[in-house]
Write a protein that holds these residues in place. Sequence first.
Motif: not given
Length: 95
Positions: A6-11
């Motif tokens: 899964l892709r990590k969300n941007k912070k």
Amino acid sequence: MGILKLRKNKKFSYTPRYFDDKGEGNPFEIKHKFDEHRKTVGGNVGFKTKLNNALDDLKNNPDKKADKRILIIVAVLVFIFLAIIEFDLSIFFSK
């Protein structure tokens, strides 16, 4: 990019434009303006506690005219509904 990963969300380091610098509360929290004055808003409590809190709020309501007005409006709407469905009220009266 893997098929199973899964892709990590941007912070982002976002600070709201119109947030006061005093640090009062969370700027991202959405709260109703009367929440601190009501007991019925809040945690996840049982049905009996919610009912008791609502009855306490009703008993301690300083505006009795509003309660009377609401009861009159509800009664009128019920009678209009009964007239629309042509409910026969004679079943409640004896001959």
